[in-house]
Enzyme design. Structure first.
Site, PDB file in Angstrom:
ATOM      1  N   GLY A  45      37.257  40.214  35.208  1.00 38.30           N
ATOM      2  CA  GLY A  45      38.325  39.221  35.039  1.00 38.30           C
ATOM      3  C   GLY A  45      39.575  39.564  35.829  1.00 38.30           C
ATOM      4  N   CYS A  46      39.924  40.839  35.830  1.00 40.31           N
ATOM      5  CA  CYS A  46      41.139  41.279  36.523  1.00 40.31           C
ATOM      6  C   CYS A  46      40.973  41.168  38.037  1.00 40.31           C
ATOM      7  CB  CYS A  46      41.483  42.708  36.125  1.00 40.31           C
ATOM      8  SG  CYS A  46      41.739  42.872  34.342  1.00 40.31           S
ATOM      9  N   THR A  47      39.762  41.459  38.513  1.00 42.28           N
ATOM     10  CA  THR A  47      39.486  41.339  39.944  1.00 42.28           C
ATOM     11  C   THR A  47      39.582  39.870  40.362  1.00 42.28           C
ATOM     12  OG1 THR A  47      38.091  43.306  39.910  1.00 42.28           O
ATOM     13  CG2 THR A  47      37.782  41.786  41.756  1.00 42.28           C
TER      14      THR A  47
END
Length: 155
Positions: A45-47
């Protein structure tokens, strides 16, 4: 520290960031600033969220807006993550949670039945005068960056 509120000036802060830079909010006067908090470098998700900001970066820039990502990861992890994903913006390392507390993003989270304190995915839009214009909490990655860009364009 006073609580952040939309329509109020954001208290000044200084934080260490990638590229051997130091980010001080008051030095960014005259530009809009997007600060997004995310749980951990190199997680799916962060990527994706970072890639979405990266892919629209030129549009943010043409709307006089700087972007900063923040997590508790070390500067070394940030440097690797930034290089690998070719992020054109700096990442702020906040292992002591000073900036996280400044923006009140440390929340009780649950993972596999365990409770822990961690960063709640959140984004803040600060206008060129240092006033908080929008905040997004409990962010879902899909479509989020487009929403932030629309808010920037509406300033």
């Amino acid at each position: 520290m006073s609580e952040l509120a939309v329509g109020q000036p954001v208290p000044d802060f200084t934080s260490e960031a990638t590229n051997d830079t130091t980010i001080t909010l008051s030095n960014l006067k005259g530009k809009n600033v997007v600060i997004y908090f995310y749980p951990k470098d190199s997680t799916p998700g962060c990527t994706t969220e970072g890639q979405n900001f990266r892919d629209l970066y030129s549009e943010f820039q043409s709307n006089n807006t700087e972007i900063f990502g923040v997590s508790k990861d070390s500067m070394k992890r940030h440097d690797n993550f930034k290089a690998k994903q070719e992020f054109p913006f700096e990442l702020i390392s906040d292992p002591e949670e000073a900036l996280c507390k400044h923006f009140d993003v440390i929340k009780l989270k649950k993972l596999y039945g365990k409770e822990y304190m961690g960063i709640e995915r959140s984004t803040f839009l600060i206008d060129a005068n240092g006033v908080l214009r929008n905040e997004w909490r409990k962010v879902k990655v899909k479509g989020h960056v487009d929403e932030v860009l629309e808010a920037v364009k509406a300033l």
